[in-house]
Design a protein around this motif. Structure first.
Motif, PDB file in Angstrom:
ATOM      1  N   LYS A 446     -73.888  15.108  -8.547  1.00 57.65           N
ATOM      2  CA  LYS A 446     -73.734  16.101  -7.474  1.00 57.65           C
ATOM      3  C   LYS A 446     -72.569  15.790  -6.538  1.00 57.65           C
ATOM      4  N   GLU A 447     -72.263  14.519  -6.387  1.00 63.25           N
ATOM      5  CA  GLU A 447     -71.202  14.186  -5.450  1.00 63.25           C
ATOM      6  C   GLU A 447     -70.537  12.870  -5.845  1.00 63.25           C
ATOM      7  N   LEU A 448     -69.401  12.641  -5.218  1.00 63.04           N
ATOM      8  CA  LEU A 448     -68.640  11.415  -5.411  1.00 63.04           C
ATOM      9  C   LEU A 448     -68.560  10.709  -4.064  1.00 63.04           C
ATOM     10  N   ARG A 449     -68.984   9.450  -4.041  1.00 62.70           N
ATOM     11  CA  ARG A 449     -68.824   8.642  -2.832  1.00 62.70           C
ATOM     12  C   ARG A 449     -67.487   7.912  -2.869  1.00 62.70           C
ATOM     13  N   ILE A 450     -66.872   7.789  -1.712  1.00 65.83           N
ATOM     14  CA  ILE A 450     -65.595   7.091  -1.609  1.00 65.83           C
ATOM     15  C   ILE A 450     -65.779   5.906  -0.671  1.00 65.83           C
ATOM     16  N   TRP A 451     -65.623   4.697  -1.242  1.00 70.48           N
ATOM     17  CA  TRP A 451     -65.763   3.458  -0.487  1.00 70.48           C
ATOM     18  C   TRP A 451     -64.389   2.834  -0.269  1.00 70.48           C
ATOM     19  N   GLN A 452     -64.187   2.299   0.919  1.00 69.11           N
ATOM     20  CA  GLN A 452     -62.972   1.534   1.179  1.00 69.11           C
ATOM     21  C   GLN A 452     -63.313   0.049   1.202  1.00 69.11           C
ATOM     22  N   VAL A 453     -62.503  -0.759   0.486  1.00 71.51           N
ATOM     23  CA  VAL A 453     -62.662  -2.213   0.570  1.00 71.51           C
ATOM     24  C   VAL A 453     -61.628  -2.742   1.561  1.00 71.51           C
ATOM     25  N   TYR A 454     -62.066  -3.669   2.400  1.00 71.11           N
ATOM     26  CA  TYR A 454     -61.212  -4.171   3.461  1.00 71.11           C
ATOM     27  C   TYR A 454     -60.623  -5.529   3.084  1.00 71.11           C
ATOM     28  N   PRO A 455     -59.306  -5.672   3.108  1.00 72.28           N
ATOM     29  CA  PRO A 455     -58.705  -6.972   2.835  1.00 72.28           C
ATOM     30  C   PRO A 455     -59.203  -8.021   3.818  1.00 72.28           C
ATOM     31  N   PRO A 501     -53.423   7.763   2.468  1.00 73.17           N
ATOM     32  CA  PRO A 501     -52.722   6.705   1.733  1.00 73.17           C
ATOM     33  C   PRO A 501     -52.942   5.340   2.376  1.00 73.17           C
ATOM     34  N   GLY A 502     -52.638   4.306   1.593  1.00 73.35           N
ATOM     35  CA  GLY A 502     -52.669   2.940   2.107  1.00 73.35           C
ATOM     36  C   GLY A 502     -54.031   2.317   2.207  1.00 73.35           C
ATOM     37  N   LYS A 503     -55.044   2.916   1.590  1.00 75.75           N
ATOM     38  CA  LYS A 503     -56.406   2.389   1.670  1.00 75.75           C
ATOM     39  C   LYS A 503     -56.917   2.070   0.269  1.00 75.75           C
ATOM     40  N   PRO A 504     -57.225   0.804  -0.027  1.00 71.98           N
ATOM     41  CA  PRO A 504     -57.852   0.512  -1.325  1.00 71.98           C
ATOM     42  C   PRO A 504     -59.282   1.035  -1.349  1.00 71.98           C
ATOM     43  N   VAL A 505     -59.591   1.852  -2.343  1.00 72.22           N
ATOM     44  CA  VAL A 505     -60.900   2.508  -2.388  1.00 72.22           C
ATOM     45  C   VAL A 505     -61.485   2.391  -3.796  1.00 72.22           C
ATOM     46  N   PHE A 506     -62.809   2.586  -3.889  1.00 76.55           N
ATOM     47  CA  PHE A 506     -63.434   2.792  -5.185  1.00 76.55           C
ATOM     48  C   PHE A 506     -64.406   3.959  -5.082  1.00 76.55           C
ATOM     49  N   PHE A 507     -64.735   4.549  -6.233  1.00 80.18           N
ATOM     50  CA  PHE A 507     -65.539   5.757  -6.286  1.00 80.18           C
ATOM     51  C   PHE A 507     -66.877   5.482  -6.956  1.00 80.18           C
ATOM     52  N   GLN A 508     -67.880   6.273  -6.579  1.00 79.71           N
ATOM     53  CA  GLN A 508     -69.202   6.218  -7.190  1.00 79.71           C
ATOM     54  C   GLN A 508     -69.668   7.622  -7.536  1.00 79.71           C
ATOM     55  N   ALA A 509     -70.188   7.772  -8.750  1.00 74.95           N
ATOM     56  CA  ALA A 509     -70.816   9.019  -9.164  1.00 74.95           C
ATOM     57  C   ALA A 509     -72.273   9.008  -8.715  1.00 74.95           C
ATOM     58  N   VAL A 510     -72.680  10.026  -7.954  1.00 71.16           N
ATOM     59  CA  VAL A 510     -74.000  10.061  -7.314  1.00 71.16           C
ATOM     60  C   VAL A 510     -74.803  11.232  -7.876  1.00 71.16           C
ATOM     61  N   ASP A 511     -76.070  10.976  -8.206  1.00 68.71           N
ATOM     62  CA  ASP A 511     -76.901  11.992  -8.863  1.00 68.71           C
ATOM     63  C   ASP A 511     -77.632  12.883  -7.872  1.00 68.71           C
ATOM     64  N   GLN A 512     -78.490  13.731  -8.428  1.00 73.78           N
ATOM     65  CA  GLN A 512     -79.209  14.707  -7.600  1.00 73.78           C
ATOM     66  C   GLN A 512     -80.192  14.042  -6.644  1.00 73.78           C
ATOM     67  N   ASP A 513     -80.569  12.794  -6.902  1.00 74.53           N
ATOM     68  CA  ASP A 513     -81.475  12.065  -6.009  1.00 74.53           C
ATOM     69  C   ASP A 513     -80.740  11.285  -4.936  1.00 74.53           C
TER      70      ASP A 513
END
Length: 704
Positions: A446-455, A501-513
């Motif tokens: 249902k959605e994509l989460r966007i996480w930023q990792v901090y150096p 720009p300039g932000k290291p990020v990773f993504f997560q696929a999130v379900d209906q729950d």
């Protein structure tokens, strides 16, 4: 004269000749070795530096890149008549006076020389030099590497960079600019108990102007080169939520740092002991002429960039093992993985002449003690033959490279460099269901989460101990992180959204729950000026061609989404005292107050970690990557995420809470879910201001 006397005279003559050759630093080409009459050797000059490997108490893949570890006494040289059996050596800088900067009017003497590159027209050399003031752990202009350029005849010596940061590994780009490695972005390594800065890809103009960071990866990168298509190939230490000694593999990006991707072996998988028998580090990369292949050094983690030489073939299907990699020096084993130690570092700095012939440095007696190494310049072939071309008995050679013009690769058009604040770019995913490993049956994303990792902004791995893994070893550091928010995924699996720009990020696929089904264990980013980043799927097979869609993906038919910030207090950055403890205080400690396990009261702060007792007591109920697989620990963490088998879905705590235990509101359950889905279930959200975090205050990341 007796036969014995004649034999004695012959022996003495051989010894005298050998002594003369060593004294004059000239070597003999031995018959039966590499065939130097091959067309690959149709040049006669080789550029190299004399650079002695660092030998000290700290011996790590990073240490040799610090100027204060440089061994004084090297230089920049040309080997003349290189294949004649009687070469001579020219000191390029013997009469060179620097034209500008802090060294104006001076010679570069008394310091240490490191990596370099010859321009495509073979008229200029760009190189790294330091005064090598031996003050270990001190960063100033005298203890760090700086980049210079000079004409091959020694004229026009020009300083390009300066300051209290290390700049090294310069390479010419096809458009005349220079790509190099620098500490300028800031940040520190996460698995050290000393100061170890992070260094990344940068570019600058040929005169040293317009220095630009082109990689926002949160950990170290090394040894860029330009391949035959004009792309930058380099080494990246990729260990977001992975083991510290996870193999450091070859990556590829454009000359502006766009769309960085792994070339091979980013997800090693060779059985229960998946970390064994594969190269620990692919360093000193160079593109092989008229080929898609690369040559590299298979270096260790706990030493410097020397080891067996390998060829990487990206056209071969990557089996997450050795399918893409061929060792071309059969007399040497992979340091650490095959040997169990950092020994077998006989080779280094390969330069390809073809798929069959190479220049390199070699020391048959090399061991893990850098003080005893004396690398000479050799020609080798893929049949195991080698011929010494030159050796200095008192100092090691480094980075031999032909002095001759090269074909200029394609010059890839660059992105516009913003003059003010860079606008957001657009990230688009074509089909999130296009995966290497299938999602659990019936999953609807249902959605994509966007996480930023901090150096990391504090030098020591234990300052602070961010999460559970940090207690396994004093070197087991993890990233702090923050949930920037989420964006919708369309019915066809597509998503498109704006990203700063300039932000290291990773993504997560999130379900209906509302639980994460798949997550990245790496980072990606937009470079300022980059307007688009495209992804085919979610961990899709690397060599799989995208299917021609029947229609334009739904998300690309509309305006890109704006990230909806997560409403949870304490989600950005993710802080247990701010996100979780208030819920425990409100809903849980009436029962979990010491009379019922687990005790979820704050309790007294742990003297080592400063953690609440509640956080420590929840550890058995959350799922952590470093304990999920056989043989896994803080150092060896299986790197591939299996859909649905991590985070909240794999945790005992979520399974209990989703039944209604604790009578949590949807937002409270969501707070627990994102904390577990974060990958490490962190305690601290940033590396500084820990006292404010303990009080539950909002603390902004120090390096955002």
């Amino acid at each position: 004269m007796t036969k014995a006397s004649k034999l004695s005279l012959k022996i003495i003559a051989v010894m005298l000749i050998t002594a003369v050759l060593l004294a004059t630093q000239i070597s003999v080409v031995f018959s039966g070795s590499v065939d130097l009459k091959k067309s690959e050797f149709n040049f006669d000059k080789i550029v190299f530096t004399k650079h002695q490997p660092y030998s000290g108490v700290e011996n790590h893949m990073i240490d040799g890149n610090f100027g204060f570890t440089g061994v004084k006494g090297g230089g920049l040289y040309i080997l003349n008549n290189a294949f004649s059996g009687n070469p001579t050596v020219t000191d390029v800088l013997q009469n060179s006076i620097c034209k500008n900067g802090r060294y104006a009017g001076k010679k570069l003497t008394g310091g240490a020389f490191y990596s370099f590159d010859v321009s495509y027209d073979a008229k200029e050399i760009v190189f790294a030099y330091t005064d090598a003031q031996n003050s270990y752990g001190v960063w100033n202009q005298n203890t760090t590497y700086h980049i210079f350029k000079v004409n091959v005849d020694g004229t026009n010596l020009t300083q390009l960079t300066d300051g209290s940061v290390n700049d090294f590994d310069p390479r010419w780009l096809p458009d005349g600019r220079i790509v190099f490695i620098s500490e300028r972005r800031g940040g520190y390594g996460r698995c050290h108990q000393r100061t170890v800065p992070t260094f990344n890809l940068h570019t600058m103009n040929a005169d040293g102007s317009n220095i630009r960071c082109i990689s926002y990866h949160e950990t170290n990168e090394w040894s860029p080169c330009v391949d035959n298509n004009g792309m930058i190939v380099y080494t990246r230490w990729d260990y977001v939520d992975r083991g510290a000694t996870h193999p450091h593999s070859a990556w590829i990006t454009t000359p502006d740092g766009l769309d960085a991707r792994a070339i091979t072996l980013n997800y090693p998988n060779s059985g229960d002991e998946w970390w064994k028998n594969v190269p620990m580090m692919q360093n000193s990369l160079r593109a092989i002429p008229n080929s898609n292949k690369y040559v590299a050094t298979a270096a260790p983690h706990h030493a410097q960039n020397y080891g067996p030489l390998i060829v990487i073939d990206p056209d071969v299907e990557d089996d997450d093992n050795l399918s893409t990699i061929t060792k071309i020096t059969p007399d040497a084993k992979y340091p650490e993985t095959e040997t169990g130690t950092t020994t077998d570092q006989k080779y280094g700095t390969p330069y390809p002449l073809s798929e069959d012939y190479f220049l390199c440095i070699y020391d048959p007696n090399a061991n893990s003690n850098g003080a005893n190494k004396r690398y000479g310049i050799y020609a080798i072939d893929t049949k195991g033959n080698k011929t010494m071309l030159y050796s200095d008995p008192n100092f090691s050679c480094y980075g031999p490279m032909p002095l001759r013009p090269r074909t200029v690769p394609n010059s890839i058009p660059g992105s516009a460099i913003p003059t003010g604040q860079a606008p957001d770019g657009v990230v688009s995913i074509m089909n999130i269901y296009d995966t290497l490993l299938p999602f659990p049956s019936g999953t609807k994303i249902k959605e994509l989460r966007i996480w930023q990792v901090y150096p990391k902004t504090t030098p020591l791995a234990t300052d602070p101990i961010v999460s559970y893994e940090g207690t396994e070893s004093s070197w087991a550091g993890r990233n702090t992180r923050g949930l920037l928010g989420s964006v919708p995924v369309e019915e066809d699996g597509s998503a498109s959204f704006y990203l700063s720009p300039g932000k290291p990020v990773f993504f997560q696929a999130v379900d209906q729950d509302g639980t994460a089904v798949q997550t990245m264990r790496s980072d990606t980013f937009l470079v300022p000026g980059q307007n688009r980043l495209l992804c085919q799927g979610c961990h899709e097979p690397a060599r799989k061609a995208a299917e021609n869609p029947q229609s334009v993906p739904l998300a690309l038919r509309r305006t890109p989404s704006t990230i909806t910030p997560d409403a949870s207090q304490g989600a950005r950055p993710m802080s247990f005292p701010r996100l979780i403890q208030p819920i425990l205080d409100k809903k849980c400690i009436s029962c979990h107050n010491g009379s019922q396990v687990p005790d979820l009261r704050k309790g007294n702060l742990d003297s080592q970690t400063k953690w609440f007792s509640s956080y420590k007591n929840l550890k058995p109920y959350v799922a952590l990557f470093d304990v999920m697989y056989k043989g896994a620990n803080w150092d060896h963490v299986y790197p591939r995420t299996e859909p649905g088998k991590f985070g909240s879905r794999a945790s005992k705590l979520y399974q209990k809470l989703k039944t209604g235990h604790g009578n949590l509101t949807p937002s409270e359950l969501h707070s627990f879910t994102i904390w577990m889905d974060s990958g490490i279930a962190p305690f601290f959200g940033d590396y500084k201001n820990t006292d404010a975090q303990l009080r539950g205050e909002q603390v902004e990341p120090s390096l955002n």
